[in-house]
Design a protein around this motif. Structure first.
Motif, PDB file in Angstrom:
ATOM      1  N   THR A 135      73.681  45.564  31.758  1.00 34.27           N
ATOM      2  CA  THR A 135      74.052  44.535  30.502  1.00 34.27           C
ATOM      3  C   THR A 135      73.763  45.611  29.324  1.00 34.27           C
ATOM      4  O   THR A 135      72.647  46.247  29.317  1.00 34.27           O
ATOM      5  N   PRO A 136      74.118  45.134  28.037  1.00 32.82           N
ATOM      6  CA  PRO A 136      73.875  46.021  26.978  1.00 32.82           C
ATOM      7  C   PRO A 136      72.263  46.051  26.729  1.00 32.82           C
ATOM      8  O   PRO A 136      72.086  47.059  26.321  1.00 32.82           O
ATOM      9  N   LEU A 137      71.671  44.800  26.883  1.00 30.27           N
ATOM     10  CA  LEU A 137      70.378  45.023  26.366  1.00 30.27           C
ATOM     11  C   LEU A 137      69.526  46.014  27.421  1.00 30.27           C
ATOM     12  O   LEU A 137      68.675  46.812  26.987  1.00 30.27           O
ATOM     13  N   THR A 138      69.827  45.729  28.654  1.00 29.18           N
ATOM     14  CA  THR A 138      69.091  46.605  29.861  1.00 29.18           C
ATOM     15  C   THR A 138      69.479  48.059  29.619  1.00 29.18           C
ATOM     16  O   THR A 138      68.541  49.024  29.521  1.00 29.18           O
ATOM     17  N   LEU A 139      70.942  48.520  29.155  1.00 26.47           N
ATOM     18  CA  LEU A 139      71.085  49.783  28.829  1.00 26.47           C
ATOM     19  C   LEU A 139      70.475  50.223  27.552  1.00 26.47           C
ATOM     20  O   LEU A 139      69.903  51.570  27.572  1.00 26.47           O
ATOM     21  N   ASP A 162      80.855  39.027  33.535  1.00 24.74           N
ATOM     22  CA  ASP A 162      82.173  38.539  34.327  1.00 24.74           C
ATOM     23  C   ASP A 162      82.868  40.004  34.544  1.00 24.74           C
ATOM     24  O   ASP A 162      83.862  40.089  35.201  1.00 24.74           O
ATOM     25  N   THR A 163      82.043  41.087  34.566  1.00 23.57           N
ATOM     26  CA  THR A 163      82.808  42.612  34.711  1.00 23.57           C
ATOM     27  C   THR A 163      82.869  42.384  36.394  1.00 23.57           C
ATOM     28  O   THR A 163      82.225  41.983  37.025  1.00 23.57           O
ATOM     29  N   VAL A 164      84.084  43.093  36.816  1.00 24.08           N
ATOM     30  CA  VAL A 164      84.082  43.456  38.137  1.00 24.08           C
ATOM     31  C   VAL A 164      84.383  45.014  38.355  1.00 24.08           C
ATOM     32  O   VAL A 164      85.101  45.508  37.462  1.00 24.08           O
ATOM     33  N   LEU A 165      83.488  45.379  39.195  1.00 26.15           N
ATOM     34  CA  LEU A 165      83.486  47.026  39.316  1.00 26.15           C
ATOM     35  C   LEU A 165      84.042  47.214  40.706  1.00 26.15           C
ATOM     36  O   LEU A 165      83.737  46.501  41.801  1.00 26.15           O
ATOM     37  N   ARG A 166      84.950  48.251  40.923  1.00 26.68           N
ATOM     38  CA  ARG A 166      85.364  48.497  42.173  1.00 26.68           C
ATOM     39  C   ARG A 166      84.620  50.077  42.315  1.00 26.68           C
ATOM     40  O   ARG A 166      84.872  51.058  41.800  1.00 26.68           O
ATOM     41  N   LEU A 167      83.654  50.050  43.334  1.00 26.47           N
ATOM     42  CA  LEU A 167      82.982  51.252  43.507  1.00 26.47           C
ATOM     43  C   LEU A 167      83.030  51.648  45.146  1.00 26.47           C
ATOM     44  O   LEU A 167      82.488  51.270  45.895  1.00 26.47           O
ATOM     45  N   GLY A 168      84.104  52.527  45.119  1.00 28.16           N
ATOM     46  CA  GLY A 168      84.516  52.815  46.674  1.00 28.16           C
ATOM     47  C   GLY A 168      84.784  51.748  47.340  1.00 28.16           C
ATOM     48  O   GLY A 168      85.815  50.880  46.854  1.00 28.16           O
ATOM     49  N   PHE A 174      79.030  40.111  39.027  1.00 25.33           N
ATOM     50  CA  PHE A 174      77.603  39.670  38.454  1.00 25.33           C
ATOM     51  C   PHE A 174      77.432  38.316  38.131  1.00 25.33           C
ATOM     52  O   PHE A 174      78.413  37.334  38.160  1.00 25.33           O
ATOM     53  N   PHE A 175      76.205  37.817  38.208  1.00 25.78           N
ATOM     54  CA  PHE A 175      75.719  36.277  37.745  1.00 25.78           C
ATOM     55  C   PHE A 175      74.662  36.432  36.949  1.00 25.78           C
ATOM     56  O   PHE A 175      73.681  36.855  37.054  1.00 25.78           O
ATOM     57  N   GLY A 176      75.002  35.425  35.779  1.00 28.47           N
ATOM     58  CA  GLY A 176      73.449  35.719  34.881  1.00 28.47           C
ATOM     59  C   GLY A 176      72.523  34.820  35.519  1.00 28.47           C
ATOM     60  O   GLY A 176      72.708  33.654  36.087  1.00 28.47           O
ATOM     61  N   VAL A 177      71.195  35.545  35.590  1.00 24.10           N
ATOM     62  CA  VAL A 177      70.122  34.752  36.066  1.00 24.10           C
ATOM     63  C   VAL A 177      69.066  34.478  34.767  1.00 24.10           C
ATOM     64  O   VAL A 177      69.078  35.215  33.733  1.00 24.10           O
ATOM     65  N   VAL A 187      73.366  40.276  41.378  1.00 24.75           N
ATOM     66  CA  VAL A 187      74.516  40.894  41.661  1.00 24.75           C
ATOM     67  C   VAL A 187      75.332  40.575  42.984  1.00 24.75           C
ATOM     68  O   VAL A 187      74.428  40.250  44.141  1.00 24.75           O
ATOM     69  N   ILE A 188      76.582  40.612  43.031  1.00 27.51           N
ATOM     70  CA  ILE A 188      77.388  40.247  44.317  1.00 27.51           C
ATOM     71  C   ILE A 188      78.120  41.586  44.516  1.00 27.51           C
ATOM     72  O   ILE A 188      78.802  42.172  43.926  1.00 27.51           O
ATOM     73  N   VAL A 189      77.841  41.939  45.944  1.00 26.90           N
ATOM     74  CA  VAL A 189      78.621  43.087  46.271  1.00 26.90           C
ATOM     75  C   VAL A 189      79.500  42.726  47.470  1.00 26.90           C
ATOM     76  O   VAL A 189      79.049  42.268  48.481  1.00 26.90           O
ATOM     77  N   GLU A 190      80.764  42.824  47.396  1.00 29.13           N
ATOM     78  CA  GLU A 190      81.608  42.508  48.359  1.00 29.13           C
ATOM     79  C   GLU A 190      81.865  43.707  49.251  1.00 29.13           C
ATOM     80  O   GLU A 190      82.373  44.787  48.961  1.00 29.13           O
ATOM     81  N   THR A 191      81.536  43.654  50.397  1.00 28.50           N
ATOM     82  CA  THR A 191      81.652  44.500  51.412  1.00 28.50           C
ATOM     83  C   THR A 191      82.757  44.105  52.497  1.00 28.50           C
ATOM     84  O   THR A 191      83.012  43.051  52.643  1.00 28.50           O
ATOM     85  N   PRO A 192      82.842  45.069  53.491  1.00 28.34           N
ATOM     86  CA  PRO A 192      84.073  44.752  54.569  1.00 28.34           C
ATOM     87  C   PRO A 192      83.480  43.738  55.378  1.00 28.34           C
ATOM     88  O   PRO A 192      84.390  43.065  56.145  1.00 28.34           O
TER      89      PRO A 192
END
Lengths: 594, 594
Positions: A135-139, A162-168, A174-177, A187-192
């Protein structure tokens, strides 16, 4: 009162000391695999590997790997333990990734604290400069810190909740905590094989303040049976009950500031931006002015303001040179140094070395963080000095970073109940914290066989047939950072440092005639940290005589430089000195043949 | 989670480190008087001087002097701070007593803990072996410890709670107090100007257990206006409320032991004899057997039994070899090591090095003491190891030495109200504890000008016109004990140890031709704790070249051993190495002329 000390027995205080360098993790029967045997991942296997953060608080870094796709969550540092003198910090071991750099699809950082970002300057260049998502502050914090290093430009890419990343093969959401720095995400990582959910550092906070609310709705929606595994923060898993809400903490801060009769000087961490915001709000409500002191504190506040994460009224923050324009009870000083750090603002005030701030009768100094192990006595000395100068000193643990930011047992219970993962994986904490967290998961209905308590480096594998915690490990041992050196301080170097710290050292220089093997001059003796030679002339003479005797016994014309003579000096002089002093200095014999 | 570390700034981690040896007490405008100018005491003046224990917890020792009569209360040690590597402990500075040995009428010891008795083997012989008065258990512990030293026979004389001693001009009486070791007493010293009352370490305990009750009636009788000054224990003066009673603690212990499903392994201090007695009673009530493990634990229990201070049923304590004769839930192991000490029983069990005890599933390990600052990470590692072996680990702070044995604020308030002293003197604790204690005294009705908060060594004087805290101090600086050396480790030696611990050291040996001033061989280089030379061949070659260059620049035939060349090597090589590594090893140049 009675105390004991960890390196001492009552009657033989010396002999016990040498053994305390034990970095062995006595890691059961785990097999450490080399990077060659570990690669490639068997087809169709999802691997999850916590490289660090599962046997300590800090050095957080987790790998998720499927086929030729790898993503990394967090890349943090660990502060050194007390038996690692001179070490700046420790970073995760990236050996497993050697040769796999091209597979890295991205690095995801959950928030801007050093135990989550601190290894980036060292590891990012080594890993082919992968894209770092945050997120911007983190970066912003990552980029600011990078300026202190000469390891090149980073490849940073901002995300929001609300960003969705396709990484391979992976899709990342993401969800705010809630934590104690704004802009923290899970972080939510959707895997096979389903979703891997990683909380980052978090708490559930129904009464938030100073940040956007946690996205509890998103967390609840995860509970549809789609979550393969939940990896959750164990930092406070040893504590029963629920974490304080930020709203409760705000109320406490308001009270502290309202109670102070004169100036309030608050020492805290510069990275606790959430807490700093709350203090500013409290001041504004009570019509007080804030002075911000300390380089890192100023830098972080400016960054948070510039990025819109910190809202302050115009004129709330004043320059220190205008501090005299207001009555004492309208002044709040926010500064660094609550851990007794040498050069931080509080210590400079206490030592009367601060160019402007001097303690006055009526000042209240607030320590707003609990004391990090190892710093207790520095903090106690600091408080004593402040008392001497006439301040009131208050320690508010509830304003602490540990106390405020992490889920406790009932928070973890609720989270597990909401997410309903098939597997639960306690991460981020010492082994015992993970184990206590595992108990909570069991109580929350996860079957025991589906709860994995990993060690650092221990591989978890998931396939269509299910998951298991393997007995295999990737390298995860310490990589020490010391000055400009990364990984060049070995356990040998550390052991030498410990040894010299305990009893000092003594150098014996014997110059021999190369032809006869006889001493040319009386041996030179140098001692540091062992005895003060000027006051121990008799002992120095005895050492000299002892060395002369040892060399005299030595067969003439033998190779002067041989290890035999050196070993003899080391052993026999060592025994002699132990007998005389009950100390075991490091002995360095130097034999010079001319 | 975020952490900081006390010696580091974010971007310039190195420069800040050197300054942290600060033993200065910044002791206001106090004037340290030499023993010559201090002696003799003005006629008719009563002096009270706390030599140690008023700026720390430990090193307790107080002098009371009138004319040619001196009595001493307690003679304890202080455990070293974290920036005193290799130091075994610190003892009080006895310089003020030099030349006054013949005036010492007696040493009174309040109880048998090391911070009250630990300096005896070092100081008693030096002070002319004065008579040491104490209750039988206290003397038993002193005598046992003396066996570990070769400093001769002590002159011990037993007292009980009703003994009256005439020591020169002083009459000394006692009152029993509650602490966590039996046979603790407070001291009443009758002086020409009224009574000086010293509580020793104490709490008020209406619900005692494991010891005789505190003599509250005697304390109340002191409130007849005859008390000139009350010196009271400040160890827990920073804590509001009242201390737990021993009865409450007994209830907790009973519960812990009853809850454990299998064996209970309890780690505690061997000197906590009161607590050990309570554990044995709890075991007996529940028909369990006790195994005692650890040399010091066994020794202390045997001593207490032999002197009648510990009552156990026949067969309650069993030998470890019979541990298999009972089901697990009837076994309690009482052992040392709750502070993570290297060679203590708990650590040996955790490392699987104990000859008999192995952790089994169902074992509960109880840490019954709070963690001493500096030991947190050792204790955390120990707990992690025990968890790995399958134990449950519980930490009960209420069984702790600190938690259990000292008066809190309301207890101090009550004590002051009972004793009604003219002057009140908080002692035994850090300066801030003393200050918080002073606030309690103010609330209890003592006028502010009659409350003295002394520094170590600060002289208080009383005459017929009243008392005051003078600005004069007697020497009270640290005397370090390291192995057999007492006082021979100076701040110089300690600073060298710290420096070598941070960055190691490097020895440069240059052999020069005495006639030409030219180097004979390539310089020898030895490094320890700085870099691992085998892996840093390039840097080693650069160092060698640098040294050659420096010596080449040196005017030939100059005195080879001169400090000019050495300083040059030290400075220029130091800068070079800092530039290359950002480390500052100690550099030891050795120039040999042949």
């Amino acid at each position: 009162m009675v105390r004991t000390s960890k390196h001492r027995g009552s009657n033989r205080p010396r002999q016990a000391r040498r053994s305390h360098t034990s970095y062995d993790k006595s890691a059961a029967e785990a097999i450490v695999i080399s990077k060659r045997s570990a690669a490639p991942v068997s087809e169709g296997t999802l691997r999850v590997i916590p490289i660090g953060g599962c046997e300590e608080v800090g050095r957080n870094m987790t790998l998720i790997e499927y086929g030729t796709d790898i993503i990394i969550i967090d890349m943090g540092l660990q502060w050194p333990e007390e038996d690692m003198p001179g070490i700046d910090y420790i970073i995760p071991n990236s050996e497993y990734l050697q040769g796999k750099e091209k597979n890295i699809r991205g690095v995801i950082i959950t928030h801007g604290h050093y135990d989550h970002i601190g290894a980036i300057p060292h590891l990012a260049p080594k890993l082919g400069n992968p894209i770092i998502y945050g997120t911007p502050l983190t970066l912003g914090i990552i980029a600011k810190r990078q300026e202190d290093f000469k390891t090149g430009q980073l490849n940073l890419q901002a995300v929001d909740r609300d960003t969705v990343l396709r990484l391979g093969v992976f899709t990342v959401k993401f969800f705010g905590v809630s934590h104690n720095i704004p802009d923290s995400v899970g972080v939510i990582v959707e895997t096979p094989y389903g979703k891997l959910v990683h909380t980052g550092d978090f708490k559930l906070d129904p009464n938030y303040s100073g940040d956007r609310p946690a996205e509890i709705d998103k967390i609840q929606k995860l509970g549809d049976g789609s979550v393969l595994a939940l990896m959750a923060d164990s930092t406070n898993a040893s504590q029963p009950g629920r974490q304080l809400t930020e709203g409760e903490i705000q109320g406490n801060i308001d009270q502290i500031i309202s109670d102070a009769p004169g100036r309030t000087i608050i020492g805290t961490f510069s990275s606790l931006l959430g807490r700093i915001q709350q203090i500013i709000w409290a001041a504004e409500k009570q019509n007080k002015k804030i002075v911000i002191e300390g380089y890192s504190m100023k830098r972080n506040v400016e960054l948070a303001q510039a990025l819109g994460y910190m809202k302050t009224k115009r004129d709330s923050i004043i320059d220190i040179k205008n501090i005299g324009d207001y009555p004492p009870n309208r002044i709040i000083v926010l500064c660094t140094g609550a851990q007794g750090e040498d050069n931080a603002v509080l210590m400079r005030i206490a030592n009367k070395e601060h160019r402007v701030l001097k303690i006055e009768k009526g000042d209240t100094v607030v320590f707003s963080s609990s004391v990090i192990p190892g710093n207790e006595r520095s903090v106690q000395r600091l408080k004593d000095s402040l008392y001497r100068l006439g301040a009131e000193v208050i320690h508010y643990q509830m304003m602490d970073v540990h106390a405020g930011g992490h889920a406790k047992q009932e928070d973890l219970y609720d989270t597990i109940q909401m997410v309903k993962p098939k597997y639960h994986i306690p991460v981020y904490g010492n082994h015992s914290f993970l184990r206590l967290h595992a108990k909570v998961a069991l109580r929350a209905g996860i079957p025991e066989k589906n709860i994995f308590v990993p060690d650092n480096g221990q591989i978890m594998e998931f396939t269509s047939r299910g998951g298991h915690l393997t007995k295999h490990k990737v390298p995860s041992d310490y990589v020490f950072v010391d000055g400009l050196g990364v990984g060049d301080v070995s356990h040998v170097v550390l052991r030498d440092r410990q040894m010299m710290a305990e009893d000092g050292m003594i150098v014996i220089i014997a110059t021999l005639n190369g032809k006869t093997g006889r001493l040319i001059n009386s041996p030179d003796i140098i001692s540091r940290g062992f005895i003060y030679m000027r006051e121990q002339k008799k002992l120095v003479e005895q050492i000299r005589a002892k060395v002369k005797g040892l060399i005299g016994d030595h067969p003439p014309k033998a190779q002067a430089n041989d290890s035999y003579l050196k070993d003899k000096i080391r052993n026999e002089l060592g025994q002699f000195l132990y007998h005389k002093t009950q100390r075991r200095p490091m002995i360095l014999p130097v034999v010079i043949e001319v």
